[in-house]
Design an enzyme around this catalytic site. Structure first.
Site, mmCIF file in Angstrom:
data_model
loop_
_atom_site.group_PDB
_atom_site.id
_atom_site.type_symbol
_atom_site.label_atom_id
_atom_site.label_comp_id
_atom_site.label_asym_id
_atom_site.label_seq_id
_atom_site.Cartn_x
_atom_site.Cartn_y
_atom_site.Cartn_z
ATOM 1 N N CYS A 43 3.616 22.439 4.680
ATOM 2 C CA CYS A 43 3.505 20.984 4.532
ATOM 3 C C CYS A 43 4.618 20.452 3.642
ATOM 4 C CB CYS A 43 2.137 20.603 3.971
ATOM 5 S SG CYS A 43 1.755 21.347 2.383
ATOM 6 N N GLN A 87 -6.866 20.108 8.327
ATOM 7 C CA GLN A 87 -5.656 19.385 8.706
ATOM 8 C C GLN A 87 -6.009 17.910 8.873
ATOM 9 O OE1 GLN A 87 -2.670 20.635 8.631
ATOM 10 N NE2 GLN A 87 -3.277 22.776 8.325
ATOM 11 N N CYS A 122 1.433 4.224 3.604
ATOM 12 C CA CYS A 122 2.452 4.290 4.660
ATOM 13 C C CYS A 122 3.778 3.738 4.136
ATOM 14 C CB CYS A 122 2.050 3.438 5.867
ATOM 15 S SG CYS A 122 0.523 3.932 6.685
ATOM 16 N N CYS A 179 -6.786 -0.916 8.261
ATOM 17 C CA CYS A 179 -6.023 0.331 8.141
ATOM 18 C C CYS A 179 -5.778 0.908 9.526
ATOM 19 C CB CYS A 179 -6.755 1.353 7.269
ATOM 20 S SG CYS A 179 -5.770 2.854 7.012
ATOM 21 N N CYS A 194 0.835 -1.198 0.000
ATOM 22 C CA CYS A 194 0.000 0.000 0.000
ATOM 23 C C CYS A 194 0.873 1.252 0.000
ATOM 24 C CB CYS A 194 -0.891 -0.014 1.240
ATOM 25 S SG CYS A 194 -1.866 1.477 1.479
ATOM 26 N N GLU A 243 -7.819 34.494 0.979
ATOM 27 C CA GLU A 243 -7.836 33.131 0.439
ATOM 28 C C GLU A 243 -8.290 33.192 -1.017
ATOM 29 O OE1 GLU A 243 -7.885 29.477 -0.696
ATOM 30 O OE2 GLU A 243 -7.112 29.869 1.323
ATOM 31 N N ASP A 260 0.186 30.138 5.448
ATOM 32 C CA ASP A 260 -0.030 28.683 5.350
ATOM 33 C C ASP A 260 -0.259 28.318 3.880
ATOM 34 O OD1 ASP A 260 -0.564 26.014 5.766
ATOM 35 O OD2 ASP A 260 -2.577 26.333 6.566
#
Length: 399
Positions: A357, A238, A59, A134, A56, A285, A331
């Protein structure tokens, strides 16, 4: 007997790396790798909790023990800053989200005959790993996977991928299906029945003509600070509530008691509404539905938040605008915010709270800010995409 080399760190894509730069798939710091490629396990390995690990794509790092996982998240930030020669006061210990805490996921489903596979894509491929367990998702999200297989067996087009987006909101789970053909009374009834049976907060479908909301008993909401926001379909949130809390706490510490604050790339108000008590906030935004949701929430709560629909890539705030604020929250998307950062670097805003991120684009932007007189006081790494190489952070710059 073969010689062996010590694995010293994990690279950005999850491979173990020796001191001389050799990459070894599946290796962990503290392991040793022999000349013939055999890995001798060290003290930082963990038993992967999921049967799909290795296939998968959700991860990459389930074989890494907790302390080494936290070190990886921390070191990704340190390494990105070092790569750009950016001095930093302190990189704080990483904060990791727990297993079974991911509250949003974009999965893919594929129907072959009456069989439906649904899950994350396999690592580096378009193959779908059919998700039978999962340890990442909230149990409420995973509980929908088996019923979704049955639903999609009837309404998914054969051998055409369907996007399945799940998100936990205050009222329950939101489900967005993209690429289904929900034509005819039977399909419409099946979708309504599914939404009712699973008490969905919202069900929306895109059959190729844009998103249609088919089920929404009441406006779905999330709460930031003490303000309730009615969010548009699959609004950006988030990934975990703990990750959000860590980032909001870091931003709150960074801006201190600044009186007037600008929140740039404000989304639906994660930061603007969380820090607005007792101060004036300007929120900008580029996504029209997100800023409309934020404006509506601020107006209903009579919060001192002024909103603007503004494309900050094409029309960033200039120094004359930025200098009105005691602090700026930034952000941006993964690519960073170079156009806005160039203007910030030339401004005299005392504090910048930068949420990112992507450590690489953050480090590139940090270099511009530091070159123009800002000090990078501290960085808080956040690992809310547990067991993945995806690292987030919040940082404080001052001038």
């Amino acid at each position: 007997m073969s010689n062996s080399a010590l694995i010293e760190r994990i690279a950005a894509r999850g491979d173990g790396v020796t001191g001389d730069g050799r990459h070894v798939a599946g290796a962990v710091p503290g392991d040793r790798v022999r000349d013939d490629g055999i890995i001798i396990p060290g003290p930082n390995r963990a038993e992967p909790p999921c049967r799909h690990f290795g296939k998968c794509g959700g991860c990459e790092l389930q074989h890494v023990a907790e302390s080494a996982l936290a070190d990886f998240v921390h070191d990704r930030v340190v390494g990105a800053l070092a790569g750009q020669d950016v001095p930093v006061g302190e990189v704080l210990p990483a904060q990791l989200s727990a297993p079974q805490s991911r509250r949003r996921a974009a999965l893919t489903a594929l129907r072959t005959g009456k069989q439906v596979a649904i899950g994350f894509n396999a690592a580096q491929s378009n193959q779908i790993v059919d998700m039978r367990e999962c340890p990442l998702l909230l149990p409420e999200l995973f509980a929908l996977i088996a019923p979704l297989r049955d639903l999609l067996a009837d309404i998914a087009p054969p051998r055409r991928p369907v996007k399945v987006k799940l998100q936990m909101l205050d009222q329950g789970v939101e489900l967005v299906l993209e690429g289904v053909k929900a034509e005819g009374l039977d399909a419409a009834m099946a979708l309504q029945d599914f939404a009712g049976a699973h008490a969905l907060a919202r069900l929306a479908v895109d059959q190729g003509y844009g998103l249609e909301t088919l089920w929404q008993p009441e406006p779905p909401t999330v709460v930031f600070g003490d303000v309730t926001v009615e969010v548009p379909p699959f609004a950006f949130l988030q990934a975990t509530t703990a990750g959000q809390a860590a980032l909001v706490d870091a931003v709150t510490r960074a801006i201190g008691d600044a009186g007037a604050v600008a929140d740039l790339f404000a989304g639906v108000g994660t930061f603007a509404l969380s820090i607005q008590q007792g101060r004036k906030v300007y929120a900008a935004e580029g996504a029209r539905d997100a800023i409309a949701a934020l404006m509506g929430a601020a107006n209903r709560a009579r919060a001192l938040v002024a909103t603007e629909h503004r494309d900050l890539f094409r029309r960033p705030l200039i120094p004359a605008e930025l200098n009105r604020f005691g602090a700026v929250i930034l952000d941006p998307p993964r690519a960073g915010a170079e156009e806005q950062v160039v203007q910030l670097a030339a401004a005299d805003t005392p504090v910048i709270a930068y949420v990112s991120c992507n450590p690489a684009s953050f480090a590139r932007d940090a270099k511009l800010l530091v070159a123009d007189g800002y000090t990078l006081d501290w960085v808080q790494p956040v690992g809310q995409f547990r067991w993945s190489t995806h690292v987030e952070l919040a940082a404080r710059f001052s001038k």
